[in-house]
Design an enzyme around this catalytic site. Sequence first.
Site, PDB file in Angstrom:
ATOM      1  N   ASP A  42       0.860  -1.183   0.000  1.00 33.49           N
ATOM      2  CA  ASP A  42       0.000   0.000   0.000  1.00 33.49           C
ATOM      3  C   ASP A  42       0.893   1.229   0.000  1.00 33.49           C
ATOM      4  OD1 ASP A  42      -2.119   1.927   0.433  1.00 33.49           O
ATOM      5  OD2 ASP A  42      -3.292   0.303   1.331  1.00 33.49           O
ATOM      6  N   ASN A  54     -11.407   7.217   6.136  1.00 31.79           N
ATOM      7  CA  ASN A  54     -11.143   5.770   6.145  1.00 31.79           C
ATOM      8  C   ASN A  54     -11.701   5.095   7.399  1.00 31.79           C
ATOM      9  OD1 ASN A  54      -7.765   6.404   4.948  1.00 31.79           O
ATOM     10  ND2 ASN A  54      -9.630   6.140   3.750  1.00 31.79           N
ATOM     11  N   LEU A  55     -11.787   5.842   8.494  1.00 35.27           N
ATOM     12  CA  LEU A  55     -12.015   5.225   9.800  1.00 35.27           C
ATOM     13  C   LEU A  55     -13.413   4.635   9.952  1.00 35.27           C
ATOM     14  CD1 LEU A  55     -10.191   7.871  12.038  1.00 35.27           C
ATOM     15  CD2 LEU A  55      -9.263   5.827  10.938  1.00 35.27           C
ATOM     16  N   ARG A 104     -14.685   2.432   8.146  1.00 36.90           N
ATOM     17  CA  ARG A 104     -14.704   1.028   7.737  1.00 36.90           C
ATOM     18  C   ARG A 104     -13.343   0.341   7.840  1.00 36.90           C
ATOM     19  NH1 ARG A 104     -14.324   4.670   4.205  1.00 36.90           N
ATOM     20  NH2 ARG A 104     -12.963   4.551   2.396  1.00 36.90           N
ATOM     21  N   LYS A 130      -0.469   3.940   5.768  1.00 38.63           N
ATOM     22  CA  LYS A 130      -1.366   2.855   6.162  1.00 38.63           C
ATOM     23  C   LYS A 130      -0.609   1.581   6.528  1.00 38.63           C
ATOM     24  CE  LYS A 130      -5.648   4.086   3.779  1.00 38.63           C
ATOM     25  NZ  LYS A 130      -6.650   3.678   2.756  1.00 38.63           N
ATOM     26  N   ASP A 156      -9.374  -1.835  -4.984  1.00 42.76           N
ATOM     27  CA  ASP A 156     -10.660  -1.246  -5.366  1.00 42.76           C
ATOM     28  C   ASP A 156     -10.654  -0.701  -6.787  1.00 42.76           C
ATOM     29  OD1 ASP A 156      -8.997   0.907  -5.089  1.00 42.76           O
ATOM     30  OD2 ASP A 156     -10.251   2.022  -3.685  1.00 42.76           O
ATOM     31  N   ASN A 157      -9.747  -1.207  -7.633  1.00 40.77           N
ATOM     32  CA  ASN A 157      -9.701  -0.718  -9.009  1.00 40.77           C
ATOM     33  C   ASN A 157      -9.377  -1.871  -9.956  1.00 40.77           C
ATOM     34  OD1 ASN A 157      -6.597  -0.540  -9.818  1.00 40.77           O
ATOM     35  ND2 ASN A 157      -6.799   0.093  -7.669  1.00 40.77           N
ATOM     36  N   CYS A 161     -16.151   3.734  -4.359  1.00 47.43           N
ATOM     37  CA  CYS A 161     -16.822   3.915  -3.066  1.00 47.43           C
ATOM     38  C   CYS A 161     -16.835   5.382  -2.654  1.00 47.43           C
ATOM     39  CB  CYS A 161     -16.134   3.069  -1.999  1.00 47.43           C
ATOM     40  SG  CYS A 161     -16.410   1.294  -2.188  1.00 47.43           S
ATOM     41  N   CYS A 193     -19.988  19.649  -8.309  1.00 49.61           N
ATOM     42  CA  CYS A 193     -20.339  18.375  -7.669  1.00 49.61           C
ATOM     43  C   CYS A 193     -19.483  18.258  -6.412  1.00 49.61           C
ATOM     44  CB  CYS A 193     -20.131  17.204  -8.631  1.00 49.61           C
ATOM     45  SG  CYS A 193     -18.417  16.998  -9.176  1.00 49.61           S
TER      46      CYS A 193
END
Length: 381
Positions: free
Chosen positions: A69, A77-78, A80, A93, A137-138, A195, A349
Amino acid sequence: MLNPNLDEIQLTKDDYERYSRHLILPEVGLEGQKRLKAASILCVGTGGLGSPLLLYLAAAGVGRLGIVDFDVVDFSNLQRQVIHGTSWVGKPKIESAKNRILEINPYCQVDLYETQFTSENALKIAEPYDMIIDGTDNFPTRYLVNDTCVLQNKPNVYGSIFRFEGQATVFNYEGGPNYRDLYPEPPPPGLVPSCAEGGVLGILPGIIGVIQATEAIKIILGQGTTLSGRLLLFNALDMKFRELKLRPNPERPVIEKLIDYEMFCGIPQAKAAEAEQQAAIPEMTVTELKQVLDGGAKDYVLLDVRNPNEYEIAKIPGSVLVPLPDIENGQGVEKVRSLLNGDRLIVHCKMGGRSMKALGILKSAGIDGTNVKGGIQAWSR
């Protein structure tokens, strides 16, 4: 080393006490605990999935864990990523994860790779480990993890999450299917929201991550029936599990080497197209937007294209909500046209990406506008 020489593995007095609940399980016992101690697992990612699975693998007695990582802990982040704590915000991390793992099991060897997992380093990093657990996640990294496992003949324990739904399986194990049997081709860039854009129930990655850890331990022990050949789907809202069968595709291309996965997934092409689109759409900073709002001008419409629940949390004064999905399906285009009535259009946005996409659609319908750089996040800062 899924078939280690168990005569070389010894349990200490502390091991006997620590793993006593394992040792009395016939499916684990002394031999199984030795297998766990001899095992080595590489986890790519220490986010929502990596957090729970690393905690449970360490607690179970896996002897060596590698972590890849290059991100730092963020407050967002916290919700989850339970391996990290508030005191680690802003720090790497992998360091946070190692600190927590050693609190749980000080005898676990933790190898840190503070780098992006790439085609240049993947084979070298993965080589010492028995299996890889995919906590990414990609799509580019998922294909990279898969192909690395195929080339090195290692199991790939897979999981993914989005909003309230998750999935898990085991790829490349005992002749079973691999990731390319499930997804022969990557989806177009931007089609599947992250996410960060779509949100995720904080508990969900805990459930999927623990399933991944369970599969890894079963593979090490050689016990039970793994998810190889089965895609487990979980819906947290309905609290339902279901399965899909997966089979190897005999016409699947042979994986002979690692490739450029960013290019394979169309990322550079999408970025080039996005840059070309952005060049044709003017932008303003949030400072410039504030000057417009404070100047008392009335000849503009400030359009917010986020989702309604995001709009409820925070909004820029005077903004009008027309969600991007409405603009994409055409209904919102006419609504925007009716709102303008000759006024100029300013669109924002969360971070600037969705508003740029909305402006591209509106421009093709003959409606020009200006994008707010950085979106409401920049406004908040």
